[in-house]
Design an enzyme around this catalytic site. Structure first.
Site, mmCIF file in Angstrom:
data_model
loop_
_atom_site.group_PDB
_atom_site.id
_atom_site.type_symbol
_atom_site.label_atom_id
_atom_site.label_comp_id
_atom_site.label_asym_id
_atom_site.label_seq_id
_atom_site.Cartn_x
_atom_site.Cartn_y
_atom_site.Cartn_z
ATOM 1 C CE LYS A 153 -4.158 -1.789 2.173
ATOM 2 N NZ LYS A 153 -5.097 -1.652 3.313
ATOM 3 C CD GLU A 154 1.810 4.032 -4.686
ATOM 4 O OE1 GLU A 154 3.018 3.731 -4.759
ATOM 5 O OE2 GLU A 154 1.171 4.522 -5.629
ATOM 6 C CE LYS A 210 0.340 11.060 -8.181
ATOM 7 N NZ LYS A 210 -0.925 10.543 -8.723
#
Length: 158
Positions: free
Chosen positions: A70-71, A83
């Site tokens: 998960k990021e 970003k």
């Protein structure tokens, strides 16, 4: 130990056009659709694309590196077109990394050209130094190349 790797690719579209893809959730949808040989699934688990958004990336078995992680979107600067995401669960964190950050930066080059600069910054525990070989910009380079082709095909006529 700390490290950093980078990749740059010139795009034949204005920086604002490239940012519409890279600065939003569109890039997640894009990679899931355009790179099924790498990404098995890209799931939005939290948020709406703004700061704090969490994605779960699941890779096709056999791709070097962790099977999934998960990021979290930790920085979105629409003015500078930057970003950043950081792995917050699983994946690289289970392989001895204490930080695994990916940054996309869209740099204005000219009226109809820009550069997508992809950077991975990482910190790795000394006793896991061998895992440094898992750090590569290859997937980011592939994303940039596919995005370039997509943006060229879909750019607005003058």
């Amino acid at each position: 130990m700390f490290g950093k790797v980078e990749h740059e690719l010139e795009l034949e579209v204005a920086a604002n056009e490239a940012w519409k893809l890279f600065g939003t959730l569109e890039i997640a949808k894009f990679v899931e659709k355009e790179m099924p040989q790498i990404f098995q699934k890209v799931e939005l688990t939290e948020g709406d694309g703004a700061l704090g958004t969490v994605l779960k990336l699941t890779f096709v078995p056999g791709i070097p590196g962790p099977p999934s992680y998960k990021e979290k979107f930790t920085k979105i600067d629409n003015e500078k077109r930057i970003k950043e995401t950081e792995v917050v669960e699983g994946g690289y964190l289970e392989l001895g990394f204490t930080l695994f950050r990916v940054r996309f930066e869209v740099i204005e080059k000219g009226e109809d050209s820009s550069i997508i600069k992809s950077t991975i910054e990482y910190e790795l525990k000394e006793d896991h130094a061998a895992n440094e070989s898992l750090v590569s910009t290859q997937i980011l380079a592939n994303i940039a190349e596919l995005a370039k082709n997509y943006l060229n095909k879909n750019k607005a006529p003058k």
